[in-house]
Design an enzyme around this catalytic site. Structure first.
Site, short mmCIF file in Angstrom:
data_model
loop_
_atom_site.label_atom_id
_atom_site.label_comp_id
_atom_site.label_asym_id
_atom_site.label_seq_id
_atom_site.Cartn_x
_atom_site.Cartn_y
_atom_site.Cartn_z
CE1 TYR A 225 4.36 -3.77 11.30
CE2 TYR A 225 3.29 -2.59 12.96
CZ TYR A 225 3.98 -2.72 11.59
OH TYR A 225 3.81 -1.60 10.78
CE LYS B 200 7.79 -2.03 10.55
NZ LYS B 200 8.16 -1.59 9.52
CB ALA C 30 8.46 2.06 6.74
CG PHE D 93 -1.54 1.17 1.56
CD1 PHE D 93 -2.36 1.92 0.68
CD2 PHE D 93 -1.72 1.48 2.91
CE1 PHE D 93 -3.07 3.16 1.01
CE2 PHE D 93 -2.59 2.71 3.29
CZ PHE D 93 -2.97 3.67 2.22
#
Ligand code: UDP
Length: 319
Positions: free
Chosen positions: A150, A154, A119, A11
């Protein structure tokens, strides 16, 4: 610049490709399509400044020729356990994309003396105890919770990025991305916007989890991409929140979508199929983005949803 984008068929990755190509850069995209889609970059096939490689960036990466910047956007990102493309069902791949993928990208950035942009995510704040979230807040994350694969990947990616910056003097950027929506979202990824907009367009009740009192702050994709590109061009090495500071409850968000679409089927309150760790509040403090990048979002929720509807209608076969 010649720019490498991982997660290029995702996306956000695909919108970044479009924006950087429009600015005259050359873009090399990589993706293994575990959550991204070839449809998102199909329109770039004839573009001579765009090259694509189907790659798993957790493995050794070979980049043909010199690149001046690397933007690491490859990762599953949906927290919904009901979705096949959510990180709940891709836990090891998610940790590898954040850890090994980031390491590979940083190695290339170091070797090529290229700029590196990570990101990152509002999820590094976990279920935040400080509100709104400022970049100096260290977060409230359960390392073995259902979102941990996740969140911790990150967080590790941020630590590794700062280690390469401090120790190897790699020119790094970290963007902490808050909830974002727009065309090219995966309709099946189980997140609030795809679920709600799909349900509204099909005339179904919107499935609000719990009592819908939990809050989020939703940013339209063009605004987000603009903030990321400004950060890339800036000299800022410390993390910057990019997101829309307009906070609303999930119930208000659902009601707004029903109003904009004209859906009369209302709301259906359903038990939260996710975990007890659904963050209760989330809102970015964007003071740093305003001061350092001169950035703030411009697109209202009504405008953003209207811009997103044609893509959803086309995917749903409603046009
Ligand atoms: N949510 C909901 N109904 C849905 C999907 C999501 O009420 O069909 C809620 C979810 O519980 C969360 C919020 O919407 O509080 C945002 O969820 P999303 O999956 O979009 O992303 P998150 O911000 O949790 O990463």
């Amino acid at each position: 610049m010649r720019i490498l984008i991982t997660g290029a068929a995702g996306f956000l990755g695909s919108h970044l490709c479009d924006r950087l190509l429009a600015e005259g850069h050359e873009v090399i995209g990589m993706d293994n399509f575990i959550t991204g889609s070839p449809d998102n970059i199909a329109h770039l096939a004839g573009n001579e400044r765009f090259t694509f490689f189907k790659r798993d960036i957790s493995n050794y990466m070979f980049v043909p020729g010199k690149v001046e910047a690397i933007l690491h956007f490859a990762s599953p990102a949906s927290p919904n356990p009901l979705s096949a493309s959510g990180y709940f069902n891709l836990p090891i791949q998610t940790m590898k994309a954040g850890a090994l993928g980031t390491h590979n990208c940083l190695g290339i950035a170091r070797g090529q003396n290229a700029r590196f942009l990570l990101a990152s995510t509002s999820e590094i704040y976990g279920d935040p105890l400080v509100h709104p979230q400022v970049e100096s807040y260290a977060g409230n994350v359960d390392p073995i919770g259902t979102r941990a694969v996740y969140d911790e990947a990150k967080r590790f990616a941020e630590s590794l990025t700062m280690a390469y910056h401090r120790y190897h003097h790699v020119d790094t950027r970290i963007v902490r991305i808050f909830n974002t929506y727009g065309p090219r979202m995966d309709l099946e990824d189980g997140r609030a916007l795809p679920n709600f907009l799909k349900q509204a367009l099909l005339g179904q009740p919107l499935t609000v989890y719990g009592d819908g009192g939990q809050s989020r702050s939703f940013c339209y994709v063009d605004d987000l991409i603009d903030g990321i590109v400004r950060l890339l061009y800036s000299e800022e090495n410390m993390p910057v929140n990019i997101g829309n500071p307009v906070e609303m409850t999930v119930l208000q968000f659902a009601e707004a979508i029903n109003r904009i679409v004209g859906n009369k089927a209302g709301i259906s309150f359903v038990p939260d199929a996710r975990s007890a760790r659904d963050p209760q509040r989330r809102q970015p403090d964007i003071t740093r983005a305003k001061e350092i990048l001169g950035w703030e979002p411009k697109v209202s929720l009504d405008e953003g949803i209207k811009k997103t509807i044609p893509f959803f209608k086309q995917k749903l076969g409603l046009v």
